[in-house]
Design an enzyme around this catalytic site. Structure first.
Site, PDB file in Angstrom:
ATOM      1  N   HIS A  52       0.812  -1.220   0.000  1.00 56.41           N
ATOM      2  CA  HIS A  52       0.000   0.000   0.000  1.00 56.41           C
ATOM      3  C   HIS A  52       0.845   1.269   0.000  1.00 56.41           C
ATOM      4  CE1 HIS A  52      -3.722  -2.148   0.374  1.00 56.41           C
ATOM      5  NE2 HIS A  52      -3.381  -2.707   1.521  1.00 56.41           N
ATOM      6  N   GLU A 154      -5.569 -11.295   8.140  1.00 53.71           N
ATOM      7  CA  GLU A 154      -6.350 -10.064   8.007  1.00 53.71           C
ATOM      8  C   GLU A 154      -7.657 -10.275   7.263  1.00 53.71           C
ATOM      9  OE1 GLU A 154      -4.019  -7.221   5.812  1.00 53.71           O
ATOM     10  OE2 GLU A 154      -3.176  -8.747   4.488  1.00 53.71           O
ATOM     11  N   ASP A 180      -7.903  -4.315   7.763  1.00 55.13           N
ATOM     12  CA  ASP A 180      -8.596  -5.300   6.935  1.00 55.13           C
ATOM     13  C   ASP A 180      -9.361  -6.300   7.783  1.00 55.13           C
ATOM     14  OD1 ASP A 180      -8.157  -4.552   4.261  1.00 55.13           O
ATOM     15  OD2 ASP A 180      -6.118  -5.305   4.315  1.00 55.13           O
TER      16      ASP A 180
END
Length: 263
Positions: A52, A154, A180
């Site tokens: 990310h 997650e 998440d």
């Protein structure tokens, strides 16, 4: 107040496997000079986020080099883009001491992550570590021993299968992605308090599974206070926030100290 012991990059994986408390930092910006400063602060590891984060390969390589150049013993980790041999091998070849593999939902996916981290016969990592070969190993067997394979829990699938995932040989630690995971539990946002009870139950499930398997478990934290609380609750390692978040907080804080009429 006692000072923290100086970390050792060469001993990072051993420390992780032993379950000793370990504190890290998260980098999402392609700014090697800032990353070097962060690595000098005294963290046990600095993780560069290639999933990310705002970082491509050249930035990843420069960031790992900057962490090493800091000379403090902080280990360079990389959260790779996906559970794929290409991304895992690329990060390790660049000199990462370990990888954090996202979205692992089954034991077979965990086995794939382990295999991508290890040279034969323990796995199928390709031999071509031009930079890492100077720092980690240098033999394939020693590299296998020195590299940390951390898989993330997650997703709802990963939570259901956590007991099987932590039992996979070669998984050195598991790492909870709280944003998440909270969404997977039905949260409307990554911080939705409406699922606090379900989230806390999930953390206990993961902690217990890791304890039974005898492996370390870590979690991402928004700040140092939360990190201290997680360590006290039984987590072995924690990552604190990220550079972009702290940059934003710092500039807002300084602006707030200036009277409006003077702007």
């Amino acid at each position: 107040m006692t000072s923290r012991p100086t970390p050792s990059a060469t001993g990072f994986t051993e420390r992780l496997r032993s379950g000793r408390q370990t504190i890290g930092y998260w980098v999402v910006c392609d700014n090697p000079i800032a990353t070097e400063r962060i690595a000098m602060a005294g963290y046990d590891y600095v993780c560069i986020d290639a999933q990310h984060g705002l970082i491509e390969y050249r930035g990843l390589l420069a960031g790992i080099t900057a962490i090493d150049a800091a000379g403090t013993g902080a280990a360079a980790l990389v959260r790779v883009q996906a559970n794929d041999p290409f991304w895992i091998s690329q990060a390790l070849d660049a000199g990462a001491r370990g990888v954090v593999v996202p979205m692992v939902g089954t034991a077979s996916e965990a086995k794939a992550a382990v295999a991508a981290c290890r040279f034969p016969p323990a796995g199928h990592r390709s031999n071509g570590a031009l930079r890492a070969g100077l720092r980690i190993g240098p033999s394939p067997a020693q590299s296998n021993a020195d590299i940390a394979c951390v898989v993330m829990i997650e997703t709802a699938l990963g939570l259901r299968n956590v007991a099987e995932i932590v039992s996979v040989p070669g998984v050195d630690a598991i790492y909870i992605g709280p944003s998440d995971l909270r969404l997977a539990l039905g949260g409307a946002t990554p911080t939705d308090p409406a699922v606090d009870a379900e989230f806390d139950d999930a953390l206990r499930t993961v902690l217990e599974a890791a304890k039974v398997a005898g492996i370390a478990v870590g979690i991402h934290c928004p700040d140092g206070v939360t990190a201290a609380r997680r360590l006290a609750a039984g987590f072995n390692f924690v990552s604190v926030a990220n550079d972009l978040m702290h940059l934003e907080q710092a500039v807002k804080s300084h602006l707030a100290d200036v009277p409006e009429e003077s702007c």
